[in-house]
Design a protein around this motif. Structure first.
Motif, PDB file in Angstrom:
ATOM      1  N   ARG A  21       7.890   3.200  -0.121  1.00 27.88           N
ATOM      2  CA  ARG A  21       8.660   2.849  -1.324  1.00 27.88           C
ATOM      3  C   ARG A  21      10.079   3.412  -1.273  1.00 27.88           C
ATOM      4  O   ARG A  21      10.994   2.835  -1.851  1.00 27.88           O
ATOM      5  N   GLY A  35      16.935  -2.245 -16.210  1.00 26.15           N
ATOM      6  CA  GLY A  35      15.591  -2.515 -16.720  1.00 26.15           C
ATOM      7  C   GLY A  35      14.489  -1.922 -15.869  1.00 26.15           C
ATOM      8  O   GLY A  35      14.740  -1.166 -14.936  1.00 26.15           O
ATOM      9  N   TYR A  36      13.263  -2.275 -16.226  1.00 30.28           N
ATOM     10  CA  TYR A  36      12.094  -1.661 -15.595  1.00 30.28           C
ATOM     11  C   TYR A  36      12.090  -1.921 -14.091  1.00 30.28           C
ATOM     12  O   TYR A  36      12.410  -3.002 -13.641  1.00 30.28           O
ATOM     13  N   ASP A  37      11.674  -0.928 -13.339  1.00 29.33           N
ATOM     14  CA  ASP A  37      11.708  -1.022 -11.889  1.00 29.33           C
ATOM     15  C   ASP A  37      10.442  -1.720 -11.384  1.00 29.33           C
ATOM     16  O   ASP A  37       9.458  -1.069 -11.024  1.00 29.33           O
ATOM     17  N   LEU A  38      10.467  -3.043 -11.349  1.00 29.28           N
ATOM     18  CA  LEU A  38       9.281  -3.799 -10.927  1.00 29.28           C
ATOM     19  C   LEU A  38       9.000  -3.624  -9.441  1.00 29.28           C
ATOM     20  O   LEU A  38       7.863  -3.730  -8.998  1.00 29.28           O
ATOM     21  N   THR A  78       0.817  -1.210   0.000  1.00 28.41           N
ATOM     22  CA  THR A  78       0.000   0.000   0.000  1.00 28.41           C
ATOM     23  C   THR A  78       0.855   1.266   0.000  1.00 28.41           C
ATOM     24  O   THR A  78       0.314   2.368   0.079  1.00 28.41           O
ATOM     25  N   ASN A  79       2.179   1.119  -0.055  1.00 27.93           N
ATOM     26  CA  ASN A  79       3.078   2.272   0.012  1.00 27.93           C
ATOM     27  C   ASN A  79       2.686   3.191   1.168  1.00 27.93           C
ATOM     28  O   ASN A  79       2.425   4.386   0.998  1.00 27.93           O
ATOM     29  N   HIS A  86       9.100  -0.808  -7.774  1.00 23.85           N
ATOM     30  CA  HIS A  86       8.195   0.337  -7.613  1.00 23.85           C
ATOM     31  C   HIS A  86       6.825   0.065  -8.226  1.00 23.85           C
ATOM     32  O   HIS A  86       5.853   0.712  -7.867  1.00 23.85           O
ATOM     33  N   LEU A  87       6.747  -0.882  -9.172  1.00 25.72           N
ATOM     34  CA  LEU A  87       5.438  -1.215  -9.740  1.00 25.72           C
ATOM     35  C   LEU A  87       4.619  -2.031  -8.731  1.00 25.72           C
ATOM     36  O   LEU A  87       3.426  -1.786  -8.544  1.00 25.72           O
ATOM     37  N   ASN A  92       8.264   7.835   1.888  1.00 24.29           N
ATOM     38  CA  ASN A  92       7.210   6.835   2.026  1.00 24.29           C
ATOM     39  C   ASN A  92       7.825   5.436   2.052  1.00 24.29           C
ATOM     40  O   ASN A  92       9.025   5.265   1.863  1.00 24.29           O
ATOM     41  N   ASP A 143      20.843   0.482  -9.152  1.00 23.36           N
ATOM     42  CA  ASP A 143      20.696  -0.705  -9.995  1.00 23.36           C
ATOM     43  C   ASP A 143      19.801  -0.333 -11.161  1.00 23.36           C
ATOM     44  O   ASP A 143      18.592  -0.356 -11.041  1.00 23.36           O
ATOM     45  N   ASN A 144      20.418   0.041 -12.276  1.00 26.34           N
ATOM     46  CA  ASN A 144      19.646   0.478 -13.441  1.00 26.34           C
ATOM     47  C   ASN A 144      19.617  -0.599 -14.508  1.00 26.34           C
ATOM     48  O   ASN A 144      20.096  -0.413 -15.614  1.00 26.34           O
ATOM     49  N   GLY A 193       2.710  -0.328  -3.865  1.00 25.64           N
ATOM     50  CA  GLY A 193       1.562   0.530  -4.175  1.00 25.64           C
ATOM     51  C   GLY A 193       0.526  -0.137  -5.063  1.00 25.64           C
ATOM     52  O   GLY A 193      -0.525   0.439  -5.311  1.00 25.64           O
ATOM     53  N   LEU A 244      -0.874  -7.076  -8.496  1.00 29.86           N
ATOM     54  CA  LEU A 244       0.083  -7.517  -9.519  1.00 29.86           C
ATOM     55  C   LEU A 244       1.005  -8.611  -9.000  1.00 29.86           C
ATOM     56  O   LEU A 244       1.923  -9.033  -9.702  1.00 29.86           O
TER      57      LEU A 244
END
Lengths: 472, 472
Positions: A163, A191-194, A149-150, A196-197, A161, A188-189, A200, A205
């Motif tokens: 996250r 690819g997509y930041d799963l 729920t962040n 943070h997906l 917060n 750590d760059n 919240g 998901l």
């Protein structure tokens, strides 16, 4: 289309999972703190490891059975119960509560999703570190739910917060695969930041099973003060003054209205009130300073300059940790006092910092056009986050105003939206605000969210009906 | 399958877009700093507003033409050029460089994607605030690219990566819809965080057109010191000591090896070196303090305690802003000196903080089994982020080692992976590390990334071949 849990489904899982995963479904799992939703029965499962979570998710995906992830049950938007639709699996993380590791030299702690927030705080403290996330329900909330729920709380001003306090996650995705993302890295760059997906996404998901959490040094000296301010604008100016003088040392900056003290006196006489006669508005300022600094002196200096500038009229500076704890006890008791009074409508909103005075100035008169209410406005003013809760007058009950609830909510949320704010600052969307998200959400954002949900959870098994309406 | 830009496609766009959107494609748009990739020609478009970006994206989606978003062209992993496949649209944000608004009381600034990082810093400074993101290419890098790659730089220790400094974004999604997410809020829990999904997606999920950026107060007093340390372990202990004494006042903590000073002496004699004879290892410590504190005294106190503990053998404390700038000039010149020497293989890696000494201790001997090299290891040690770059011996060229490049990279990256690190800490994946991501990335993460990419960009038009291999 989802299907309900059946005897055959349960029997199949019994053959594949250890006995310890099966627990009795007590009524507590079907309730939520505000009593708006009553979950239906289903199959309660308590996996003991990520691989067991994955096994359950794979079975549910194959059978198209919905899954309601369950943390501490403290969420305020109904995300932890499924009132409608085919009977689901209720997946509690309570058996996965280990602190897997603490790395004090790196300021990192690895906790399983079922660890209670207060346990995480204690484990960090035992290692000489601070896990700064702090909120009223920290004795029950579990870290998985806090991340899903962040959650926000009182230290967001300084530490961010939920996250912002998470470096990596382990999670089970809706296809039953395990995302191994428990890295202890600040950068750590790849690819997509799963992370943070999923943070919240409120369990829609996937299921967070463990997290690498960011710790902070424990401030050498702490202090707190209550200062009476003329109103929200003075509170904001006091915040700017405090941050200008004390910088990151300002850990929390909470606004409270006299209504909250009156509610405390009425419903929780055991809470000792700090003011003989409470001012209309006051702020609770909390400091965490280095070894060479004196919090009480610092707060006295702040008060003197603020008084000179006409921002404060009265002040109480904690002279001991006990007094600081007493100030915080007042602040942390407000939600329970509110619950005992019984709000007609509660709003967890945020607006740009400088729009707070305008929001408060306009919301009261706008509501007065609907009816006569008591308003308890309090919250994390340093983050632009207010809890703006509307109550019946003395002698009335919330039931007397049932017919006005929709209009009250629309009145508050329309104003928030007009000021560029958010109708859910820190509690999330859950089931309660699905309509609001559809009404106020950016259409491109909603379309992208639906596309992501469909891509990762094509059967729609993960926390159906939360955030996004379940397909008919 | 993508199709190339055609005359007819260009003519159609000319009828729909203002003349100013069409610019001559000069060779600079097809180059990248490390010279690994040469972009092919295509149609250069310079939209002046988000709606024009949307018009272009819709046209490309309809015709299945690839789009390469172009910021300042400073990326180090080839994400800004498309060397293969059907000729694309090169979409430069250079005309969208307005600072739309500054809200100093809220510590927020709204910038368009084409604003150069140094311009954003200056606009914040003019409002009495700090935009803390700082990196060597800040005079050319544009804020859209900085966000798309989640850039890091020297102040991450205190202020976070690019994503931590962004409160909201406006972006055009691959279907040509405009995501209106420029909120100035510290808390907004209304659904999936698309901001964090697009940040770090390197233009593969949409084009960021503007951002709400988080500002900080300008520290009242700043200072810097160079301290010679025995090695990486001593550097980490010095960091812990510094943070214990000075807390958040430590803005940057950079490790440098003597090899970097030697490269500077060889290729950039105009840079004045601080040490008469450089120590093997040293750190650059930067402080930002409150009004009542003296940076030089603070650093002297730190040095004294560190010397007592045997952590430092020599130190230079800046006695003026000019001297501080000179220290930083040395640090910021290292990348260019490296480029002039010509690395065989450059690595932007991170490991858990406490694994840094082991990484450095093991990487050198492991590489020595491949050949004889010079190694320049430097970087943001406070973030666990090292630039570990491998050079030919004097008298040799990188071409002499062409055949060893793959083995060198695998040697370094395998070790990073074994230590739980990342093969791209702050530069991103681009085209350079697509293979590495497939090799070292978590399978569940990769599958979820591919599902998200397919859901949001089904035609695969957004920066094809970056991060994820373009479908054959």
């Amino acid at each position: 289309m989802l299907t309900p849990v059946t005897e055959a489904f349960a029997a199949d899982l019994r053959a594949r999972l250890p006995e310890a995963c099966f627990r009795e479904l007590t009524p507590a799992y079907l309730e939520e703190p505000r009593g708006r939703y009553r979950g239906q029965g289903g199959l309660l499962l308590a996996p003991g490891a990520a691989e067991e979570v994955a096994e359950i998710v794979r079975a549910c995906a194959a059978a198209r059975v919905g899954i309601v992830p369950y943390g501490g049950g403290t969420g305020l938007v109904g995300g932890q119960v499924m009132a409608e639709g085919p009977a689901p699996v209720i997946l509690t993380l309570e058996r996965m509560r280990a602190i897997r590791a603490v790395h004090p030299a790196e300021n990192v702690l690895i906790a399983e999703a079922g660890a209670i927030l207060a346990e995480v705080q204690a484990a960090a403290g035992a290692a000489g570190r601070l896990f700064p996330l702090s909120l009223a329900s920290e004795g029950s909330a579990r870290i998985g739910g806090v991340l899903a729920t962040n959650a926000g709380g009182v230290n967001v001003l300084r530490y961010g917060n939920a996250r912002d306090l998470c470096l990596g996650i382990e999670a089970v995705l809706p296809d039953g695969s395990v995302l191994h993302g428990l890295k202890r890295l600040r950068k750590d760059n790849t690819g997509y930041d799963l992370r943070h997906l999923l943070i919240g996404a409120e369990g829609t998901l996937g299921v967070i099973t463990a997290a690498a959490l960011r710790l902070a040094p424990i401030p050498a000296r702490t202090g707190a003060a209550l200062m009476a301010v003329e109103g929200p604008q003075a509170a904001l100016e006091l915040l700017a003054l405090a941050q200008g003088r004390i910088g990151e040392g300002v850990s929390a900056f909470e606004l409270m209205h006299r209504q909250g003290f009156d509610f405390l006196a009425e419903t929780m006489p055991e809470v000792r009130l700090p003011w003989a006669r409470a001012p209309e508005w006051c702020v609770l300022i909390d400091l965490g300073l280095g070894a060479g600094q004196d919090p009480a002196l610092t707060l006295e200096g702040l008060f003197a300059e603020a008084a000179e500038a006409g921002l404060v009229s009265d002040g109480l500076i904690a002279q001991s940790e006990g007094q600081r704890a007493a100030f915080w006890s007042v602040r942390e008791s407000l939600p329970l006092a509110n619950r005992r009074i019984g709000a007609i409508s509660s709003h967890d909103i945020s607006v740009p910092l400088s729009a707070i005075p305008e929001f408060i100035a306009r919301a009261g008169p706008a509501l007065a056009r609907i009816g006569q209410f008591r308003i308890n406005c309090f919250g994390h003013v340093g983050d632009g986050n207010l809890h703006y809760n509307v109550f019946p007058l003395p002698g009335e009950t919330r039931a007397d105003h049932e017919g006005r609830r929709v209009a009250i909510k629309a009145c508050v949320h329309d104003l928030v939206d007009a000021l560029g704010g958010s109708v859910s600052a820190e509690h999330g969307v859950g089931r309660l605000k699905v309509d609001d998200l559809e009404r106020y959400g950016d259409p491109a954002k909603l379309a992208a969210m639906r596309a992501i949900k469909a891509a990762l959870d094509p059967a729609g098994i993960m926390n159906p009906g939360v955030i996004l309406r379940a397909p008919a």
